[in-house]
Write a protein that holds these residues in place. Structure first.
Motif, PDB file in Angstrom:
ATOM      1  N   UNK A   6     -12.624  29.080  26.286  1.00  0.00           N
ATOM      2  CA  UNK A   6     -12.892  28.386  27.547  1.00  0.00           C
ATOM      3  C   UNK A   6     -13.490  27.005  27.359  1.00  0.00           C
ATOM      4  N   UNK A   7     -13.918  26.683  26.137  1.00  0.00           N
ATOM      5  CA  UNK A   7     -14.537  25.388  25.919  1.00  0.00           C
ATOM      6  C   UNK A   7     -15.919  25.317  26.535  1.00  0.00           C
ATOM      7  N   UNK A   8     -16.390  24.118  26.815  1.00  0.00           N
ATOM      8  CA  UNK A   8     -17.731  23.945  27.372  1.00  0.00           C
ATOM      9  C   UNK A   8     -17.754  24.377  28.831  1.00  0.00           C
ATOM     10  N   UNK A   9     -18.707  25.244  29.168  1.00  0.00           N
ATOM     11  CA  UNK A   9     -18.877  25.711  30.536  1.00  0.00           C
ATOM     12  C   UNK A   9     -20.325  25.476  30.965  1.00  0.00           C
ATOM     13  N   UNK A  10     -20.525  24.726  32.032  1.00  0.00           N
ATOM     14  CA  UNK A  10     -21.881  24.480  32.524  1.00  0.00           C
ATOM     15  C   UNK A  10     -22.438  25.747  33.170  1.00  0.00           C
ATOM     16  N   UNK A  11     -23.606  26.223  32.727  1.00  0.00           N
ATOM     17  CA  UNK A  11     -24.226  27.380  33.380  1.00  0.00           C
ATOM     18  C   UNK A  11     -24.505  27.086  34.850  1.00  0.00           C
ATOM     19  N   UNK A  12     -24.413  28.100  35.681  1.00  0.00           N
ATOM     20  CA  UNK A  12     -24.540  27.907  37.118  1.00  0.00           C
ATOM     21  C   UNK A  12     -25.866  27.343  37.570  1.00  0.00           C
ATOM     22  N   UNK A  13     -26.935  27.598  36.835  1.00  0.00           N
ATOM     23  CA  UNK A  13     -28.250  27.098  37.234  1.00  0.00           C
ATOM     24  C   UNK A  13     -28.667  25.841  36.477  1.00  0.00           C
ATOM     25  N   UNK A  14     -27.710  25.205  35.763  1.00  0.00           N
ATOM     26  CA  UNK A  14     -28.000  23.986  35.001  1.00  0.00           C
ATOM     27  C   UNK A  14     -27.416  22.759  35.728  1.00  0.00           C
ATOM     28  N   UNK A  15     -28.019  21.581  35.500  1.00  0.00           N
ATOM     29  CA  UNK A  15     -27.450  20.345  36.061  1.00  0.00           C
ATOM     30  C   UNK A  15     -26.222  19.913  35.267  1.00  0.00           C
ATOM     31  N   UNK A  16     -25.581  18.858  35.706  1.00  0.00           N
ATOM     32  CA  UNK A  16     -24.447  18.320  34.956  1.00  0.00           C
ATOM     33  C   UNK A  16     -24.939  17.801  33.605  1.00  0.00           C
ATOM     34  N   UNK A  17     -24.157  17.987  32.556  1.00  0.00           N
ATOM     35  CA  UNK A  17     -24.567  17.516  31.228  1.00  0.00           C
ATOM     36  C   UNK A  17     -24.507  16.001  31.138  1.00  0.00           C
ATOM     37  N   UNK A  18     -25.184  15.458  30.142  1.00  0.00           N
ATOM     38  CA  UNK A  18     -25.164  14.015  29.919  1.00  0.00           C
ATOM     39  C   UNK A  18     -24.201  13.631  28.801  1.00  0.00           C
ATOM     40  N   UNK A  19     -23.764  14.601  27.995  1.00  0.00           N
ATOM     41  CA  UNK A  19     -22.868  14.286  26.888  1.00  0.00           C
ATOM     42  C   UNK A  19     -21.529  13.781  27.421  1.00  0.00           C
ATOM     43  N   UNK A  20     -20.890  12.863  26.678  1.00  0.00           N
ATOM     44  CA  UNK A  20     -19.659  12.203  27.112  1.00  0.00           C
ATOM     45  C   UNK A  20     -18.420  13.042  26.739  1.00  0.00           C
ATOM     46  N   UNK A  21     -18.179  14.084  27.501  1.00  0.00           N
ATOM     47  CA  UNK A  21     -17.033  14.953  27.241  1.00  0.00           C
ATOM     48  C   UNK A  21     -15.701  14.249  27.485  1.00  0.00           C
ATOM     49  N   UNK A  22     -15.730  13.167  28.243  1.00  0.00           N
ATOM     50  CA  UNK A  22     -14.472  12.440  28.489  1.00  0.00           C
ATOM     51  C   UNK A  22     -13.906  11.851  27.204  1.00  0.00           C
ATOM     52  N   UNK A  23     -14.780  11.511  26.251  1.00  0.00           N
ATOM     53  CA  UNK A  23     -14.300  10.943  24.986  1.00  0.00           C
ATOM     54  C   UNK A  23     -14.231  11.989  23.876  1.00  0.00           C
ATOM     55  N   UNK A  24     -14.754  13.173  24.133  1.00  0.00           N
ATOM     56  CA  UNK A  24     -14.735  14.222  23.112  1.00  0.00           C
ATOM     57  C   UNK A  24     -14.752  15.604  23.763  1.00  0.00           C
ATOM     58  N   UNK A  25     -13.661  15.980  24.426  1.00  0.00           N
ATOM     59  CA  UNK A  25     -13.611  17.305  25.037  1.00  0.00           C
ATOM     60  C   UNK A  25     -13.618  18.395  23.969  1.00  0.00           C
ATOM     61  N   UNK A  26     -14.262  19.508  24.275  1.00  0.00           N
ATOM     62  CA  UNK A  26     -14.340  20.608  23.309  1.00  0.00           C
ATOM     63  C   UNK A  26     -13.034  21.398  23.328  1.00  0.00           C
ATOM     64  N   UNK A  27     -12.424  21.523  22.164  1.00  0.00           N
ATOM     65  CA  UNK A  27     -11.220  22.336  21.997  1.00  0.00           C
ATOM     66  C   UNK A  27     -11.527  23.471  21.030  1.00  0.00           C
ATOM     67  N   UNK A  28     -10.715  24.475  21.033  1.00  0.00           N
ATOM     68  CA  UNK A  28     -10.919  25.604  20.125  1.00  0.00           C
ATOM     69  C   UNK A  28     -10.878  25.137  18.665  1.00  0.00           C
ATOM     70  N   UNK A  29      -9.878  24.320  18.333  1.00  0.00           N
ATOM     71  CA  UNK A  29      -9.751  23.842  16.944  1.00  0.00           C
ATOM     72  C   UNK A  29     -10.907  22.927  16.572  1.00  0.00           C
ATOM     73  N   UNK A  30     -11.346  22.082  17.509  1.00  0.00           N
ATOM     74  CA  UNK A  30     -12.458  21.180  17.234  1.00  0.00           C
ATOM     75  C   UNK A  30     -13.758  21.935  17.055  1.00  0.00           C
ATOM     76  N   UNK A  31     -13.979  22.930  17.893  1.00  0.00           N
ATOM     77  CA  UNK A  31     -15.181  23.757  17.773  1.00  0.00           C
ATOM     78  C   UNK A  31     -15.206  24.507  16.446  1.00  0.00           C
ATOM     79  N   UNK A  32     -14.079  25.085  16.063  1.00  0.00           N
ATOM     80  CA  UNK A  32     -14.020  25.838  14.815  1.00  0.00           C
ATOM     81  C   UNK A  32     -14.236  24.928  13.599  1.00  0.00           C
ATOM     82  N   UNK A  33     -13.714  23.714  13.666  1.00  0.00           N
ATOM     83  CA  UNK A  33     -13.966  22.741  12.599  1.00  0.00           C
ATOM     84  C   UNK A  33     -15.447  22.377  12.560  1.00  0.00           C
ATOM     85  N   UNK A  34     -16.034  22.107  13.720  1.00  0.00           N
ATOM     86  CA  UNK A  34     -17.444  21.766  13.779  1.00  0.00           C
ATOM     87  C   UNK A  34     -18.322  22.881  13.244  1.00  0.00           C
ATOM     88  N   UNK A  35     -17.971  24.112  13.565  1.00  0.00           N
ATOM     89  CA  UNK A  35     -18.737  25.253  13.058  1.00  0.00           C
ATOM     90  C   UNK A  35     -18.657  25.334  11.534  1.00  0.00           C
TER      91      UNK A  35
END
Length: 348
Positions: A33-62
């Protein structure tokens, strides 16, 4: 029913059993599902527009997060100082222990809810998560390596050529994609399923005890100015009256060279405190009781002491014995066991 029907039913039964909860097959076929904002959290500040989380990217990062080749002698990974079972801190160490058992001067901060951070590290100086790993990788007392040497080592490994190509469409390894991959893993280190969170989301069957509720009300009165909900930090840098350490760590001043920033450190989150001791930027307190005692009666009038700790002619925050017990009860509700046991964040 003929033999063919029996074979079909047998295969279906095997598939159903394999897909039960916690089955590796079930985890593999579940949609990422990629990055999911928790329901009780505000909008994130990280720039997901320039680096959206993908399954392959997450697995590489891990994989990179747990890769010891990021250090000079291939012994220290990010995960060495940020251990998942300790909410991604270096449990038991007052200050970080790096390559060749070298000691830093600050406690390893947790990797947790970084998508909501605007500044990083105890003393600031980094304002983009994509740049943060440069500091520990190149620091003499941490990993003591150059980025180019890291890339050279990774280029020699077919594993990483495949992972980078899957994540970014090319096997080329450079700073841009290397940092983006690490960020994709780190922004997924989300702690949002403590009892506090479930109560705030009004989930069924979850509520505060009387002691926890008393502690919560006390927290809102005396602590929330700096440790703002729901992240339990406002992200600011403040002098909380610890006194000057033997190494004379100047805090934020080191990054800004502004006199009024001396001895200011980043306000830490209060989440998962059960797992993240010892406490403060230099790990000087072994227990939360010690932390509360500091605020109650041990705050020192050092340069740039936060005004909130110097009010009505009193230093610190008045906390009775009962106040401290209730606060500790509330803080316990911020522990997120699901976070420290999330297999997707573990070394694979």
């Amino acid at each position: 029913m003929n033999r063919r029907h029996w074979l079909v039913l047998l295969c279906m039964g095997i598939f159903i059993v394999a897909c039960k909860k916690d089955s590796p097959l079930k985890q593999e076929i579940e949609q990422f599902l990629g990055f999911q904002r928790p329901g009780n959290f505000p909008d994130p500040t990280y720039h997901f527009t320039t680096n959206p989380v993908t399954k392959a990217g997450f697995e590489l990062g891990r994989a990179l997060f747990y890769e010891p080749r990021l250090s000079r002698n291939n012994t220290i990974s990010c995960g060495s100082c940020h251990i998942q079972s300790s909410a991604f801190t270096q449990h038991g160490h007052d200050v970080s222990h790096g390559i060749d058992d070298r000691l830093g001067i600050r406690n390893s901060p947790p990797i947790m809810n970084l998508a909501w951070n605007k500044a990083f590290m105890w003393g600031g100086g980094v304002y983009d998560l994509d740049l943060q790993p440069v500091t520990p990788i190149t620091a003499h007392e941490e990993m003591d390596e150059s980025l180019e040497n890291v890339y050279s080592k990774l280029r020699d490994m077919p594993k990483y050529q495949q992972l980078f190509k899957a994540a970014f469409g090319s096997a080329e390894i450079n700073t841009a994609v290397f940092m983006k991959a690490l960020s994709q893993f780190m922004v997924m280190c989300i702690s949002s399923n403590s009892r506090y969170d479930k109560i705030m989301r009004k989930e069924t069957g979850v509520s505060f005890t009387s002691a926890e509720l008393n502690g919560y009300n006390l927290f809102k009165e005396k602590c929330a100015s700096c440790h703002a909900e729901p992240l339990f930090t406002d992200g600011s840098f403040r002098n909380n009256g610890l006194g000057i350490s033997p190494v004379n760590d100047l805090g934020l001043y080191t990054a800004t060279l502004i006199e009024t920033d001396k001895y200011k450190f980043k306000v830490p989150s209060l989440r998962n405190l059960t797992y993240t001791g010892p406490y403060m930027h230099d790990g000087r307190f072994l227990s939360l009781s010690g932390v509360l005692q500091h605020y109650n009666s041990e705050v020192q009038h050092t340069q740039n002491l936060d005004p909130l700790l110097r009010q009505n002619g009193r230093m610190g925050i008045a906390l009775s014995v009962d106040d401290q017990k209730n606060l500790l009860a509330f803080l316990k509700t911020l522990d997120d066991e699901e976070f420290i046991k999330n297999n997707s964040l573990s070394e694979q």
